[in-house]
Design an enzyme around this catalytic site. Structure first.
Site, PDB file in Angstrom:
ATOM      1  N   GLN A 126       0.860  -1.192   0.000  1.00 18.37           N
ATOM      2  CA  GLN A 126       0.000   0.000   0.000  1.00 18.37           C
ATOM      3  C   GLN A 126       0.892   1.236   0.000  1.00 18.37           C
ATOM      4  O   GLN A 126       1.536   1.542   1.008  1.00 18.37           O
ATOM      5  CB  GLN A 126      -0.876  -0.035   1.261  1.00 18.37           C
ATOM      6  N   SER A 129       1.287   6.502   2.378  1.00 19.01           N
ATOM      7  CA  SER A 129       1.950   7.479   3.250  1.00 19.01           C
ATOM      8  C   SER A 129       3.216   8.042   2.628  1.00 19.01           C
ATOM      9  O   SER A 129       3.957   7.337   1.938  1.00 19.01           O
ATOM     10  CB  SER A 129       2.330   6.822   4.584  1.00 19.01           C
ATOM     11  N   GLU A 245      -9.276  -1.240   5.619  1.00 15.34           N
ATOM     12  CA  GLU A 245      -8.181  -1.312   6.601  1.00 15.34           C
ATOM     13  C   GLU A 245      -8.770  -1.360   8.009  1.00 15.34           C
ATOM     14  O   GLU A 245      -8.371  -2.165   8.845  1.00 15.34           O
ATOM     15  CB  GLU A 245      -7.259  -0.090   6.448  1.00 15.34           C
ATOM     16  N   GLU A 365      -4.565   9.934  18.015  1.00 16.97           N
ATOM     17  CA  GLU A 365      -5.123  11.290  18.098  1.00 16.97           C
ATOM     18  C   GLU A 365      -6.140  11.517  16.982  1.00 16.97           C
ATOM     19  O   GLU A 365      -7.210  12.099  17.199  1.00 16.97           O
ATOM     20  CB  GLU A 365      -4.015  12.349  17.993  1.00 16.97           C
TER      21      GLU A 365
HETATM   22  C1  LIG Z   1       3.543  -0.694  11.572  1.00 21.66           C
HETATM   23  C2  LIG Z   1       3.146   0.319  10.535  1.00 21.66           C
HETATM   24  C3  LIG Z   1       2.869  -0.093   9.233  1.00 21.66           C
HETATM   25  C4  LIG Z   1       2.491   0.841   8.263  1.00 21.66           C
HETATM   26  N1  LIG Z   1       2.270   0.391   6.978  1.00 21.66           N
HETATM   27  C5  LIG Z   1       1.947   1.293   6.010  1.00 21.66           C
HETATM   28  C6  LIG Z   1       1.782   0.864   4.651  1.00 21.66           C
HETATM   29  O1  LIG Z   1       1.930  -0.313   4.319  1.00 21.66           O
HETATM   30  N2  LIG Z   1       1.478   1.783   3.720  1.00 21.66           N
HETATM   31  C7  LIG Z   1       1.298   3.113   4.019  1.00 21.66           C
HETATM   32  O2  LIG Z   1       0.970   3.885   3.114  1.00 21.66           O
HETATM   33  N3  LIG Z   1       1.473   3.564   5.298  1.00 21.66           N
HETATM   34  C8  LIG Z   1       1.796   2.685   6.288  1.00 21.66           C
HETATM   35  N4  LIG Z   1       1.989   3.112   7.595  1.00 21.66           N
HETATM   36  C9  LIG Z   1       1.915   4.543   7.866  1.00 21.66           C
HETATM   37  C10 LIG Z   1       0.719   4.968   8.696  1.00 21.66           C
HETATM   38  O3  LIG Z   1      -0.454   4.961   7.922  1.00 21.66           O
HETATM   39  C11 LIG Z   1       1.071   6.361   9.234  1.00 21.66           C
HETATM   40  O4  LIG Z   1       2.034   6.157  10.248  1.00 21.66           O
HETATM   41  C12 LIG Z   1      -0.092   7.091   9.776  1.00 21.66           C
HETATM   42  O5  LIG Z   1      -0.966   7.487   8.759  1.00 21.66           O
HETATM   43  C13 LIG Z   1       0.371   8.352  10.556  1.00 21.66           C
HETATM   44  O6  LIG Z   1       1.151   9.166   9.736  1.00 21.66           O
HETATM   45  P1  LIG Z   1       2.589   9.672  10.180  1.00 21.66           P
HETATM   46  O7  LIG Z   1       3.360   8.504  10.718  1.00 21.66           O
HETATM   47  O8  LIG Z   1       3.165  10.430   9.020  1.00 21.66           O
HETATM   48  O9  LIG Z   1       2.355  10.639  11.393  1.00 21.66           O
HETATM   49  P2  LIG Z   1       1.919  12.170  11.324  1.00 21.66           P
HETATM   50  O10 LIG Z   1       0.689  12.323  10.525  1.00 21.66           O
HETATM   51  O11 LIG Z   1       3.098  13.007  10.949  1.00 21.66           O
HETATM   52  O12 LIG Z   1       1.567  12.449  12.833  1.00 21.66           O
HETATM   53  C14 LIG Z   1       2.562  12.633  13.848  1.00 21.66           C
HETATM   54  C15 LIG Z   1       1.872  12.841  15.180  1.00 21.66           C
HETATM   55  O13 LIG Z   1       1.055  14.013  15.118  1.00 21.66           O
HETATM   56  C16 LIG Z   1      -0.298  13.707  15.455  1.00 21.66           C
HETATM   57  N5  LIG Z   1      -1.222  14.512  14.622  1.00 21.66           N
HETATM   58  C17 LIG Z   1      -1.139  14.710  13.276  1.00 21.66           C
HETATM   59  N6  LIG Z   1      -2.191  15.472  12.868  1.00 21.66           N
HETATM   60  C18 LIG Z   1      -2.941  15.735  13.973  1.00 21.66           C
HETATM   61  C19 LIG Z   1      -4.164  16.462  14.212  1.00 21.66           C
HETATM   62  N7  LIG Z   1      -4.829  17.065  13.212  1.00 21.66           N
HETATM   63  N8  LIG Z   1      -4.635  16.513  15.470  1.00 21.66           N
HETATM   64  C20 LIG Z   1      -3.986  15.898  16.501  1.00 21.66           C
HETATM   65  N9  LIG Z   1      -2.826  15.192  16.340  1.00 21.66           N
HETATM   66  C21 LIG Z   1      -2.317  15.121  15.105  1.00 21.66           C
HETATM   67  C22 LIG Z   1      -0.462  12.241  15.133  1.00 21.66           C
HETATM   68  O14 LIG Z   1      -1.516  11.650  15.867  1.00 21.66           O
HETATM   69  C23 LIG Z   1       0.911  11.687  15.520  1.00 21.66           C
HETATM   70  O15 LIG Z   1       0.976  11.446  16.913  1.00 21.66           O
HETATM   71  C24 LIG Z   1       2.386   2.214   8.584  1.00 21.66           C
HETATM   72  C25 LIG Z   1       2.656   2.645   9.891  1.00 21.66           C
HETATM   73  C26 LIG Z   1       3.058   1.713  10.856  1.00 21.66           C
HETATM   74  C27 LIG Z   1       3.367   2.228  12.225  1.00 21.66           C
END
Ligand SMILES: Cc1cc2nc3c(=O)[nH]c(=O)nc-3n(C[C@H](O)[C@H](O)[C@H](O)COP(=O)(O)OP(=O)(O)OC[C@H]3O[C@@H](n4cnc5c(N)ncnc54)[C@H](O)[C@@H]3O)c2cc1C
Length: 403
Positions: A126, A129, A245, A365
């Site tokens: 997928q 991200s 998902e 969150e």
């Molecule tokens: C084990 C694992 C597998 C994954 N596999 C995939 C995959 O196969 N394909 C894929 O596309 N993605 C994958 N992901 C990514 C996952 O979808 C993202 O980690 C998730 O969408 C969060 O995005 P980010 O990590 O960029 O965090 P960010 O969006 O940068 O957020 C960082 C922090 O800020 C907080 N935050 C952000 N916006 C807000 C708001 N508006 N209000 C309050 N708090 C906020 C969040 O809650 C978080 O604590 C995976 C993640 C993990 C951990």
């Protein structure tokens, strides 16, 4: 979930159990040192499960599934867990991306991709991200530009891509129009992972595994028929994936094995801990949370069985399960001390793996915000980007921040 099966469901369960008893000696190990060999063995095992009707349980019969309901899927998950054998390797493909192709793909895409996906011959990943587009998924910057002959050129970066290092294809969300508001200029593509210009780099996690990757696209050529769903309608296509998902995580949460009994056994061997009221209180509290997840899971299941789509409240199951399991890990670490963190301990793995699950499939969150806004009717978050073309967004955001 201890479902009280209808006679038909009981027959389904008995059939699944009998098949697993007969074939469990063919099952490979779940994990091991030689990762490529394990992956090949698990792909073959997925093929065996698919032939027996134990993969794609809810997929329509026309595309190779069983055409059964979510309860039958849960029954299969429960029986696989009970037999102690691995389930489907490509949970992301079969659980989320396949259903997206079934809903939005062309007939050619369905007949080309779904069979090899279901049978484990081709694993999928997928590609949603990005470094600056996780929670705010509609901010993706990977860009696909249409060429005069109808083909596309794709450039950009994805991150956290689970299984990309052994995937044959990925479903990728890209920006195809920067002159419209961010949710409107997106398109979904099927991308061959061995295409020229695709570079995959592994990311190692604290748990020791390297299940996800960053993936770079440098002028990757995509055929016109790589588009999945409408051009410019990628947000709707992505929402289908994210709904599946949520269901995959929700229905599979039992299979993750986060059960009170398992945690209680871990501390039962310690006589002082057994008698300690504080330990009992902590175990009691997290047990109540897991029990609440179990019963709200029944509600989700019966909504699904009646053809309804569960609402945003289904996200609470993930938040609560992960929170309770993290609390269980903390409790076990407090009781067992350093033994809990020994290299081959199941608790060391759980304790280091779980914090990542807080982000996967929607962060805590964001899920709480959604529940606040859409279930409890609280005022929405301020949104600075509404109606603004994506290409002007950064400038407007900067102006808003500096004013
Ligand atoms: C084990 C694992 C597998 C994954 N596999 C995939 C995959 O196969 N394909 C894929 O596309 N993605 C994958 N992901 C990514 C996952 O979808 C993202 O980690 C998730 O969408 C969060 O995005 P980010 O990590 O960029 O965090 P960010 O969006 O940068 O957020 C960082 C922090 O800020 C907080 N935050 C952000 N916006 C807000 C708001 N508006 N209000 C309050 N708090 C906020 C969040 O809650 C978080 O604590 C995976 C993640 C993990 C951990």
């Amino acid at each position: 979930m201890d479902l009280s099966d209808t006679p038909e469901q009981a027959r389904h369960r008995a059939k699944v159990r009998a098949w697993l008893q007969e074939h469990q000696h063919e099952a490979p190990a779940l994990q091991g040192e030689d990762e490529p060999a394990i992956i090949e063995a698990r792909k073959a095992w997925q093929g065996t499960l698919a032939k027996a009707g134990l993969a794609g349980v809810t997929w329509p019969v026309e595309v190779g599934g069983q055409g059964l309901g979510p309860v039958e899927q849960v029954i299969v998950n429960q029986e696989v867990a009970r037999a102690g054998v691995p389930g489907v390797l490509d949970v992301i493909g079969v659980g989320m991306l396949g259903p997206t192709i079934i809903a939005h793909g062309t007939e050619e895409q369905k007949s080309r991709y779904l069979g090899p996906m279901l049978h484990g011959d081709e694993v999928w990943c997928q590609l949603f991200s990005e470094p600056a587009a996780g929670s705010d998924l509609a901010a993706v910057q990977a860009r696909a530009i249409r060429q005069d002959d109808g083909s596309w050129r794709l450039s950009g970066q994805k991150v956290w891509t689970t299984n990309a290092h052994f995937a044959a294809h990925g479903l990728l969300l890209a920006r195809t129009d920067g002159d419209v508001p961010k949710h409107k200029g997106l398109t979904m593509f099927v991308v061959p992972m061995d295409a020229e210009g695709v570079t995959i780099r592994g990311l190692r996690q604290i748990s020791g595994e390297a299940e996800f990757n960053e993936v770079f696209f440098d002028e990757v050529a995509l055929e016109p028929d790589a588009v999945c769903g409408p051009v410019g309608g990628g947000w709707g296509t992505a929402m289908t994936t994210l709904m599946f998902e949520r269901l995959t995580i929700g229905l599979g949460s039992e299979a993750l094995g986060y059960r009170t009994e398992r945690f209680a056994v871990a501390i039962a061997g310690d006589e002082r801990a057994r008698a300690d009221p504080e330990v009992r209180r902590r175990l009691g509290e997290l047990s109540v949370e897991l029990l609440a997840v179990k019963f709200s899971g029944y509600r989700t299941l019966s909504a699904l069985q009646h053809g309804q789509i569960p609402g945003p409240e289904a996200g609470l199951a993930k938040v609560t399960t992960v929170k309770a399991a993290i609390e269980a890990g903390d409790l076990i670490a407090d009781v067992l001390g350093p033994d809990a963190l020994e290299a081959d301990s199941e608790w060391a793995y759980m304790i280091s793996f779980l914090p990542g699950l807080k982000s996967a499939g929607g962060t805590e969150e964001i899920l709480r915000n959604t529940i606040g806004e859409r279930v409890l009717g609280l005022p929405p978050e301020p949104r600075l980007d509404k109606g603004i073309p994506f290409s002007e967004l950064r400038a407007k955001e900067r102006a808003a921040v500096s004013s």
